[in-house]
Design a protein around this motif. Structure first.
Motif, PDB file in Angstrom:
ATOM      1  N   LEU A  44       0.824  -1.212   0.000  1.00 15.13           N
ATOM      2  CA  LEU A  44       0.000   0.000   0.000  1.00 15.13           C
ATOM      3  C   LEU A  44       0.856   1.260   0.000  1.00 15.13           C
ATOM      4  O   LEU A  44       0.574   2.212  -0.723  1.00 15.13           O
ATOM      5  CB  LEU A  44      -0.943  -0.001   1.206  1.00 15.13           C
ATOM      6  N   TRP A  45       1.927   1.278   0.782  1.00 15.13           N
ATOM      7  CA  TRP A  45       2.760   2.485   0.854  1.00 15.13           C
ATOM      8  C   TRP A  45       3.375   2.811  -0.506  1.00 15.13           C
ATOM      9  O   TRP A  45       3.548   3.976  -0.845  1.00 15.13           O
ATOM     10  CB  TRP A  45       3.845   2.351   1.930  1.00 15.13           C
ATOM     11  N   LEU A  46       3.680   1.782  -1.305  1.00 14.13           N
ATOM     12  CA  LEU A  46       4.260   2.021  -2.632  1.00 14.13           C
ATOM     13  C   LEU A  46       3.210   2.603  -3.582  1.00 14.13           C
ATOM     14  O   LEU A  46       3.500   3.533  -4.342  1.00 14.13           O
ATOM     15  CB  LEU A  46       4.846   0.728  -3.200  1.00 14.13           C
ATOM     16  N   ARG A  47       1.992   2.084  -3.518  1.00 10.85           N
ATOM     17  CA  ARG A  47       0.921   2.619  -4.366  1.00 10.85           C
ATOM     18  C   ARG A  47       0.604   4.064  -3.994  1.00 10.85           C
ATOM     19  O   ARG A  47       0.434   4.917  -4.867  1.00 10.85           O
ATOM     20  CB  ARG A  47      -0.321   1.735  -4.260  1.00 10.85           C
ATOM     21  N   LEU A  48       0.551   4.349  -2.693  1.00 15.21           N
ATOM     22  CA  LEU A  48       0.303   5.726  -2.256  1.00 15.21           C
ATOM     23  C   LEU A  48       1.464   6.648  -2.642  1.00 15.21           C
ATOM     24  O   LEU A  48       1.256   7.798  -3.044  1.00 15.21           O
ATOM     25  CB  LEU A  48       0.072   5.768  -0.746  1.00 15.21           C
ATOM     26  N   GLY A  49       2.679   6.155  -2.520  1.00 15.55           N
ATOM     27  CA  GLY A  49       3.848   6.935  -2.919  1.00 15.55           C
ATOM     28  C   GLY A  49       3.845   7.242  -4.407  1.00 15.55           C
ATOM     29  O   GLY A  49       4.202   8.350  -4.825  1.00 15.55           O
ATOM     30  N   ALA A  50       3.433   6.268  -5.213  1.00 13.88           N
ATOM     31  CA  ALA A  50       3.366   6.496  -6.661  1.00 13.88           C
ATOM     32  C   ALA A  50       2.336   7.562  -7.000  1.00 13.88           C
ATOM     33  O   ALA A  50       2.583   8.420  -7.857  1.00 13.88           O
ATOM     34  CB  ALA A  50       3.033   5.186  -7.381  1.00 13.88           C
ATOM     35  N   VAL A  51       1.208   7.554  -6.307  1.00 14.45           N
ATOM     36  CA  VAL A  51       0.189   8.586  -6.537  1.00 14.45           C
ATOM     37  C   VAL A  51       0.730   9.961  -6.138  1.00 14.45           C
ATOM     38  O   VAL A  51       0.571  10.942  -6.859  1.00 14.45           O
ATOM     39  CB  VAL A  51      -1.114   8.259  -5.773  1.00 14.45           C
ATOM     40  N   GLY A  52       1.382  10.025  -4.978  1.00 21.77           N
ATOM     41  CA  GLY A  52       1.954  11.302  -4.537  1.00 21.77           C
ATOM     42  C   GLY A  52       3.032  11.819  -5.472  1.00 21.77           C
ATOM     43  O   GLY A  52       3.071  13.008  -5.803  1.00 21.77           O
ATOM     44  N   PHE A  53       3.904  10.913  -5.909  1.00 23.60           N
ATOM     45  CA  PHE A  53       4.979  11.304  -6.831  1.00 23.60           C
ATOM     46  C   PHE A  53       4.403  11.757  -8.172  1.00 23.60           C
ATOM     47  O   PHE A  53       4.848  12.758  -8.753  1.00 23.60           O
ATOM     48  CB  PHE A  53       5.941  10.131  -7.015  1.00 23.60           C
ATOM     49  N   GLY A  54       3.402  11.027  -8.651  1.00 22.37           N
ATOM     50  CA  GLY A  54       2.752  11.416  -9.904  1.00 22.37           C
ATOM     51  C   GLY A  54       2.042  12.751  -9.789  1.00 22.37           C
ATOM     52  O   GLY A  54       2.073  13.569 -10.707  1.00 22.37           O
ATOM     53  N   ALA A  55       1.401  12.996  -8.640  1.00 18.87           N
ATOM     54  CA  ALA A  55       0.722  14.281  -8.423  1.00 18.87           C
ATOM     55  C   ALA A  55       1.727  15.424  -8.387  1.00 18.87           C
ATOM     56  O   ALA A  55       1.498  16.490  -8.962  1.00 18.87           O
ATOM     57  CB  ALA A  55      -0.094  14.239  -7.139  1.00 18.87           C
ATOM     58  N   ALA A  56       2.860  15.211  -7.716  1.00 20.58           N
ATOM     59  CA  ALA A  56       3.891  16.252  -7.668  1.00 20.58           C
ATOM     60  C   ALA A  56       4.426  16.549  -9.063  1.00 20.58           C
ATOM     61  O   ALA A  56       4.602  17.715  -9.435  1.00 20.58           O
ATOM     62  CB  ALA A  56       5.030  15.816  -6.740  1.00 20.58           C
ATOM     63  N   ALA A  57       4.671  15.498  -9.841  1.00 23.11           N
ATOM     64  CA  ALA A  57       5.144  15.700 -11.217  1.00 23.11           C
ATOM     65  C   ALA A  57       4.088  16.416 -12.050  1.00 23.11           C
ATOM     66  O   ALA A  57       4.423  17.264 -12.883  1.00 23.11           O
ATOM     67  CB  ALA A  57       5.498  14.355 -11.846  1.00 23.11           C
ATOM     68  N   PHE A  58       2.825  16.095 -11.823  1.00 23.57           N
ATOM     69  CA  PHE A  58       1.746  16.759 -12.549  1.00 23.57           C
ATOM     70  C   PHE A  58       1.739  18.260 -12.258  1.00 23.57           C
ATOM     71  O   PHE A  58       1.666  19.080 -13.176  1.00 23.57           O
ATOM     72  CB  PHE A  58       0.402  16.144 -12.151  1.00 23.57           C
ATOM     73  N   PHE A  59       1.820  18.630 -10.987  1.00 20.38           N
ATOM     74  CA  PHE A  59       1.746  20.047 -10.638  1.00 20.38           C
ATOM     75  C   PHE A  59       2.999  20.819 -11.025  1.00 20.38           C
ATOM     76  O   PHE A  59       2.949  22.031 -11.227  1.00 20.38           O
ATOM     77  CB  PHE A  59       1.436  20.215  -9.158  1.00 20.38           C
ATOM     78  N   LEU A  60       4.124  20.133 -11.151  1.00 16.45           N
ATOM     79  CA  LEU A  60       5.363  20.797 -11.559  1.00 16.45           C
ATOM     80  C   LEU A  60       5.633  20.662 -13.057  1.00 16.45           C
ATOM     81  O   LEU A  60       6.590  21.232 -13.560  1.00 16.45           O
ATOM     82  CB  LEU A  60       6.551  20.205 -10.781  1.00 16.45           C
ATOM     83  N   GLY A  61       4.780  19.931 -13.763  1.00 19.66           N
ATOM     84  CA  GLY A  61       5.041  19.533 -15.136  1.00 19.66           C
ATOM     85  C   GLY A  61       4.924  20.575 -16.209  1.00 19.66           C
ATOM     86  O   GLY A  61       5.369  20.348 -17.322  1.00 19.66           O
ATOM     87  N   GLY A  62       4.298  21.681 -15.948  1.00 19.54           N
ATOM     88  CA  GLY A  62       4.167  22.697 -16.982  1.00 19.54           C
ATOM     89  C   GLY A  62       3.249  22.242 -18.104  1.00 19.54           C
ATOM     90  O   GLY A  62       2.159  21.748 -17.877  1.00 19.54           O
ATOM     91  N   ARG A  63       3.724  22.364 -19.313  1.00 20.32           N
ATOM     92  CA  ARG A  63       2.906  22.119 -20.498  1.00 20.32           C
ATOM     93  C   ARG A  63       2.503  20.655 -20.656  1.00 20.32           C
ATOM     94  O   ARG A  63       1.426  20.343 -21.138  1.00 20.32           O
ATOM     95  CB  ARG A  63       3.679  22.586 -21.726  1.00 20.32           C
TER      96      ARG A  63
END
Length: 114
Positions: free
Chosen positions: A72-91
């Motif tokens: 579970l911690w890995l799945r939650l971490g992947a969501v958090g990491f993906g969300a951070a990349a989304f908000f920092l991703g620009g275009r």
């Protein structure tokens, strides 16, 4: 009625096309007449967002298939990491967010040896 060869697949393709194409054209015709600020469209957006959130939550907390081998911690971490990349991703934020979450999950599974 007996189907042989590729006919069942042709039948499924045609029936699927007919069932969905009507709604696509209806959406195009009606969509041009809907005010973008209307309460109806706000409700549709809210329902669509809730459905996507529910599917993602189900995949995280009640995984099936390959995801069951990840903690579970890995799945939650992947969501958090993906969300951070989304908000920092620009275009390219959508593609970057999805790719980052998948890469995080794959790297975590590789390190765990799962």
């Amino acid at each position: 009625m007996s189907f042989e060869g590729y006919w069942p697949y042709v039948y499924i393709a045609v029936a699927g096309w007919l069932a969905t194409d009507f709604w696509r054209w209806a959406g195009v015709l009606v969509g041009n007449r809907i005010d973008e600020r209307s309460e109806l469209l706000n409700w549709v957006r809210a329902v669509a967002t809730a459905l996507v959130a529910a599917v993602i939550a189900k995949m995280i907390f009640f995984p099936t298939g390959t995801l069951t081998s990840s903690p579970l911690w890995l799945r939650l971490g992947a969501v958090g990491f993906g969300a951070a990349a989304f908000f920092l991703g620009g275009r390219f934020r959508q593609i970057l967010g999805i790719a980052a979450a998948i890469a995080f999950l794959a790297a975590g599974l590789a390190l765990l040896g799962a």
